[in-house]
Write an enzyme that holds these catalytic residues in place. Sequence first.
Site, PDB file in Angstrom:
ATOM      1  N   GLU A   7       0.838  -1.208   0.000  1.00 23.62           N
ATOM      2  CA  GLU A   7       0.000   0.000   0.000  1.00 23.62           C
ATOM      3  C   GLU A   7       0.870   1.255   0.000  1.00 23.62           C
ATOM      4  O   GLU A   7       0.526   2.269  -0.605  1.00 23.62           O
ATOM      5  CB  GLU A   7      -0.888   0.033   1.260  1.00 23.62           C
ATOM      6  CG  GLU A   7      -1.899  -1.092   1.359  1.00 23.62           C
ATOM      7  CD  GLU A   7      -2.488  -1.208   2.767  1.00 23.62           C
ATOM      8  OE1 GLU A   7      -3.605  -1.735   2.876  1.00 23.62           O
ATOM      9  OE2 GLU A   7      -1.847  -0.807   3.750  1.00 23.62           O
ATOM     10  N   ASP A 200     -12.298  -4.947  -1.215  1.00 17.74           N
ATOM     11  CA  ASP A 200     -13.246  -6.069  -1.199  1.00 17.74           C
ATOM     12  C   ASP A 200     -14.575  -5.597  -0.638  1.00 17.74           C
ATOM     13  O   ASP A 200     -14.613  -4.658   0.145  1.00 17.74           O
ATOM     14  CB  ASP A 200     -12.677  -7.197  -0.321  1.00 17.74           C
ATOM     15  CG  ASP A 200     -12.307  -6.710   1.077  1.00 17.74           C
ATOM     16  OD1 ASP A 200     -13.154  -6.805   1.975  1.00 17.74           O
ATOM     17  OD2 ASP A 200     -11.180  -6.193   1.272  1.00 17.74           O
TER      18      ASP A 200
HETATM   19  N1  SAH Z   1      -3.987 -11.475   3.255  1.00 17.08           N
HETATM   20  C1  SAH Z   1      -3.300 -10.242   3.101  1.00 17.08           C
HETATM   21  C2  SAH Z   1      -3.191  -9.567   4.416  1.00 17.08           C
HETATM   22  C3  SAH Z   1      -3.797  -8.202   4.451  1.00 17.08           C
HETATM   23  S1  SAH Z   1      -5.055  -8.079   5.646  1.00 17.08           S
HETATM   24  C4  SAH Z   1      -1.957 -10.481   2.491  1.00 17.08           C
HETATM   25  O1  SAH Z   1      -1.525 -11.612   2.519  1.00 17.08           O
HETATM   26  O2  SAH Z   1      -1.344  -9.554   1.971  1.00 17.08           O
HETATM   27  C5  SAH Z   1      -5.890  -6.683   5.224  1.00 17.08           C
HETATM   28  C6  SAH Z   1      -5.214  -5.327   5.356  1.00 17.08           C
HETATM   29  O3  SAH Z   1      -5.962  -4.464   4.527  1.00 17.08           O
HETATM   30  C7  SAH Z   1      -5.292  -4.700   6.743  1.00 17.08           C
HETATM   31  O4  SAH Z   1      -4.190  -3.855   6.990  1.00 17.08           O
HETATM   32  C8  SAH Z   1      -6.632  -3.937   6.730  1.00 17.08           C
HETATM   33  O5  SAH Z   1      -6.549  -2.652   7.317  1.00 17.08           O
HETATM   34  C9  SAH Z   1      -7.000  -3.815   5.261  1.00 17.08           C
HETATM   35  N2  SAH Z   1      -8.273  -4.475   4.843  1.00 17.08           N
HETATM   36  C10 SAH Z   1      -8.635  -4.643   3.549  1.00 17.08           C
HETATM   37  N3  SAH Z   1      -9.826  -5.264   3.459  1.00 17.08           N
HETATM   38  C11 SAH Z   1     -10.226  -5.517   4.723  1.00 17.08           C
HETATM   39  C12 SAH Z   1     -11.389  -6.153   5.275  1.00 17.08           C
HETATM   40  N4  SAH Z   1     -12.361  -6.663   4.519  1.00 17.08           N
HETATM   41  N5  SAH Z   1     -11.460  -6.256   6.606  1.00 17.08           N
HETATM   42  C13 SAH Z   1     -10.492  -5.756   7.401  1.00 17.08           C
HETATM   43  N6  SAH Z   1      -9.379  -5.164   6.927  1.00 17.08           N
HETATM   44  C14 SAH Z   1      -9.244  -5.004   5.608  1.00 17.08           C
END
Ligand code: SAH
Length: 236
Positions: A7, A200
């Site tokens: 990001e 999402d």
């Molecule tokens: N699975 C991802 C991890 C990112 S988790 C990876 O492997 O790269 C999500 C990150 O994006 C967090 O920092 C959060 O602030 C944001 N985020 C995006 N969508 C989200 C959602 N549906 N719920 C909570 N956080 C979300």
Amino acid sequence: MMAMEAEADPVRRALGITATGRPVHPRFPFVLYHQAGRAIGAGVTTDIAVAVYGTDPRFGVDAIGTQPAAVATTLAAAETEPTLIVSAGTAGGFANRGGAIGSVYLSAAPVVFHDRRIPLGAFEPYGVGSYPTIGTDKIAEAAGVEPGVVTTGNSLDAPAVDRATMESAGAHAKDMEAAAVAWVAESLGVDFAAVKAITDLIDTPEPTADQFERNLTHATERLAEMIPAVLRALLR
Ligand code: SAH
């Protein structure tokens, strides 16, 4: 204040930040990119520091979630003495409230926690938090982004019990850091705002993680595209 390197990279580029990152504390992975006198368009020049929570040394992934966010904000603020603290990043959105992949929201209402349920009298509102933002509908409009309600919790998923809190807050964006950063900003008496791009939609059938991975690049590009205008509007 930014959670993931994926990001932060486009945001640093959009802001023309070329300073090399340096650690804010020898024992934490947080990285600070601090640059004086950045022109952010329309004649506005400001010192900007992008702080990224870095890579968790034990788990090898971005240090997302509320506790790195709070500690990094505290340490970065001690070093940079900011007049404005911004939690910038991605978030889950809500199709039923007009959300779309790549929409960018500015917090225009207090930021709340959606997963801190403490039904013990005065602890109940403490759990929800409700931290102030300087964002408003007018500032969002001036910046060309959507005004919205940002809520925070420590999970990517959204079980029914959290959904009920988000629903009553009228959430537009759910993330994992904003309320923690906002709590530090309020404690320090520094202005705060959250800027979140939607990766999402939590009220659609496709699993959140799949949507997140597919849309991360697009959403962060949208975030980077809008961030100079948002900062200008906030600093005006
Ligand atoms: N699975 C991802 C991890 C990112 S988790 C990876 O492997 O790269 C999500 C990150 O994006 C967090 O920092 C959060 O602030 C944001 N985020 C995006 N969508 C989200 C959602 N549906 N719920 C909570 N956080 C979300």
